[in-house]
Design an enzyme around this catalytic site. Structure first.
Site, mmCIF file in Angstrom:
data_model
loop_
_atom_site.group_PDB
_atom_site.id
_atom_site.type_symbol
_atom_site.label_atom_id
_atom_site.label_comp_id
_atom_site.label_asym_id
_atom_site.label_seq_id
_atom_site.Cartn_x
_atom_site.Cartn_y
_atom_site.Cartn_z
ATOM 1 N N ASP A 1 -10.379 -9.273 2.050
ATOM 2 C CA ASP A 1 -10.726 -10.620 1.575
ATOM 3 C C ASP A 1 -11.076 -11.440 2.804
ATOM 4 O OD1 ASP A 1 -10.900 -13.198 0.639
ATOM 5 O OD2 ASP A 1 -8.877 -13.280 -0.188
ATOM 6 N N GLY B 1 4.627 10.734 -8.177
ATOM 7 C CA GLY B 1 5.378 9.640 -8.767
ATOM 8 C C GLY B 1 6.089 8.816 -7.712
ATOM 9 N N ASP C 1 -3.612 -14.387 -3.543
ATOM 10 C CA ASP C 1 -4.191 -15.299 -4.521
ATOM 11 C C ASP C 1 -5.287 -14.572 -5.284
ATOM 12 O OD1 ASP C 1 -6.299 -15.119 -2.721
ATOM 13 O OD2 ASP C 1 -5.954 -17.107 -1.849
ATOM 14 N N ASN D 1 -4.488 8.927 3.713
ATOM 15 C CA ASN D 1 -3.326 8.231 4.252
ATOM 16 C C ASN D 1 -3.392 8.055 5.762
ATOM 17 O OD1 ASN D 1 -2.092 7.912 1.762
ATOM 18 N ND2 ASN D 1 -0.984 9.849 1.894
ATOM 19 N N VAL E 1 1.201 9.862 -6.044
ATOM 20 C CA VAL E 1 1.369 11.256 -5.636
ATOM 21 C C VAL E 1 2.816 11.660 -5.931
ATOM 22 C CG1 VAL E 1 1.148 12.923 -3.770
ATOM 23 C CG2 VAL E 1 -0.299 10.882 -3.783
ATOM 24 N N ARG F 1 0.825 -1.211 0.000
ATOM 25 C CA ARG F 1 0.000 0.000 0.000
ATOM 26 C C ARG F 1 0.857 1.258 0.000
ATOM 27 N NH1 ARG F 1 -4.065 2.235 4.613
ATOM 28 N NH2 ARG F 1 -5.472 3.399 3.268
ATOM 29 N N HIS G 1 0.551 4.221 -2.718
ATOM 30 C CA HIS G 1 0.242 5.584 -2.307
ATOM 31 C C HIS G 1 1.395 6.534 -2.610
ATOM 32 C CE1 HIS G 1 -3.530 5.252 0.324
ATOM 33 N NE2 HIS G 1 -3.415 4.114 -0.341
ATOM 34 N N ASP G 2 2.602 6.011 -2.678
ATOM 35 C CA ASP G 2 3.735 6.835 -3.068
ATOM 36 C C ASP G 2 3.668 7.171 -4.548
ATOM 37 O OD1 ASP G 2 6.276 8.132 -2.875
ATOM 38 O OD2 ASP G 2 7.227 6.340 -3.692
ATOM 39 N N HIS H 1 -5.911 -5.970 -3.210
ATOM 40 C CA HIS H 1 -6.837 -6.026 -2.078
ATOM 41 C C HIS H 1 -7.123 -7.452 -1.632
ATOM 42 C CE1 HIS H 1 -8.655 -1.745 -2.860
ATOM 43 N NE2 HIS H 1 -7.406 -1.726 -2.438
ATOM 44 N N THR H 2 -6.469 -8.410 -2.235
ATOM 45 C CA THR H 2 -6.603 -9.789 -1.769
ATOM 46 C C THR H 2 -5.894 -9.987 -0.431
ATOM 47 O OG1 THR H 2 -6.504 -12.090 -2.526
ATOM 48 C CG2 THR H 2 -4.537 -10.759 -2.888
ATOM 49 N N PRO I 1 -7.195 7.396 -5.209
ATOM 50 C CA PRO I 1 -8.589 6.996 -5.460
ATOM 51 C C PRO I 1 -9.379 6.852 -4.169
ATOM 52 C CG PRO I 1 -7.106 5.137 -5.760
ATOM 53 C CD PRO I 1 -6.234 6.341 -5.571
ATOM 54 N N THR J 1 -9.388 -15.661 2.342
ATOM 55 C CA THR J 1 -7.941 -15.941 2.523
ATOM 56 C C THR J 1 -7.224 -14.601 2.715
ATOM 57 O OG1 THR J 1 -7.624 -15.925 0.113
ATOM 58 C CG2 THR J 1 -7.991 -18.070 1.178
#
Length: 344
Positions: free
Chosen positions: A260, A91, A268, A110, A89, A81, A85-86, A208-209, A178, A263
């Site tokens: 998730d 680059g 996955d 953040n 913003v 993450r 997030h870096d 987001h898994t 986003p 799992t």
């Protein structure tokens, strides 16, 4: 059961397509950004990759304690993450790591970023072997990759040579990151602004898994949806009951829920299967299945091989966003602040 048999029957063809796409994209990124190379530290710090992986492995296996800060298995989603997030913003130039009044860390999107203690530990190890050589931006790219690897994903090569920026501004994070309530059009535009395609948005969302999100981000799914007692009608009853057991009332900022629920610490393709069964946690995830333009790719990515084969190249593309190279920026000695005048 019929759907499962159908998925299995096309697994071979999907895997072949995924692997071909992997080869094509991987080849394309070799010269995507001048100044980045896969062998960048070959002479200046030949063990850079190994040091990051060794530190990530040690942190990953650490049982979290009050003294260890944000260590433990959460290091994988935390560093993944942080890298995302870096890059979105200014680059991929390490600005998200900086401690200063009004920095990106202080921006609302953040508010729950973690992993900074892990970055400090990895940076100390790198500085111990190769002083003033490996940038914090490259550290994040390597560590995000290793987090995927440690949780069951595929290893992918990361080109290096990024330099660190000098500033970090909260308003830029608020503007560019986003929102978890965005629809497909908004998400597509958000990623397009970073030079990424809609398909890459769908693939990168698969991160987001692993990881979690604060309960208040799903109030619009459980408590504030117009009508139906505030609950999104398409959510299965058992899933609503489960989520409300974790998030028993709205406006909970300090309680988190795994994105998730099947799992949560395994990298996955379960995330995409959750979308198909209407059991995604965030609305900005569920829209990827509900929208007919993105659903076909979601169905392909339900195959673990297809997803993992495409994720690495998409991450490499993301890691090239507006990088600083050559004589631009600096190599921070401490990832939390820019170097003082006269620093090496």
């Amino acid at each position: 059961m019929a759907r499962i048999h159908r998925d299995v029957s096309v697994l071979g063809s999907m895997a072949l397509v995924a692997l071909c796409l992997y080869c094509g994209v991987a080849g394309a990124v070799l010269n995507y950004t001048p100044g980045l190379r896969y062998d960048f530290y070959k002479n200046s710090c030949p063990r850079a990759d190994d040091i990051v992986f060794e530190q990530m492995t040690e942190i990953f296996k650490t049982k979290p304690t009050a003294q260890d800060g944000d260590f433990g298995k959460n290091v994988a989603p935390d560093l993944l993450r942080l890298h995302f997030h870096d890059c979105f913003v200014r680059g991929c130039e390490g600005s998200v790591l900086m401690d200063k009044p009004g920095s990106e860390k202080t921006a609302p999107p953040n508010g729950r970023l973690e992993g900074f203690d892990a970055v400090d530990k990895i940076k100390a190890a790198l500085e111990g072997e190769c002083p003033g050589t490996v940038s914090c931006a490259d550290l994040l790219a390597f560590a995000a990759r290793d987090g995927v690897r440690l949780t069951g994903g595929f290893f992918y090569r990361v080109p290096a040579g990024r330099r660190d920026g000098y500033d970090s501004i909260a308003a830029e994070a608020t503007k560019n990151l986003p929102d978890p309530r965005m629809n497909v059009d908004q998400l597509t535009l958000n990623f397009k602004n970073q030079g990424l395609t809609r398909d890459e948005m769908v693939i990168l969302s698969g991160a987001h898994t692993i990881g979690d999100v604060a309960c208040h981000h799903i109030d619009n799914r459980l408590y504030t949806y117009p009508g139906n007692n505030g609950v999104v009608p398409s959510l299965p009853r058992a899933f609503v009951k489960k989520l409300k057991g974790i998030c028993p009332r709205p406006n909970l900022f300090d309680i988190t829920v795994d994105m998730d629920q099947v799992t949560p610490i395994r990298f996955d393709s379960q995330y995409y299967k959750n979308l198909a069964s209407k059991t995604s946690v965030l609305s900005s995830d569920q829209v990827l299945y509900d929208d007919v333009r993105t659903r076909p790719l979601v169905r392909v990515l339900e195959s673990k091989l297809a997803f993992l084969s495409k994720f690495g190249p998409a991450m490499v593309r993301m890691g090239n966003i507006n990088v600083l190279t050559g004589n631009q920026g600096e190599v921070r000695l401490n990832c939390r602040r820019k170097n003082s005048p006269g620093s090496a």
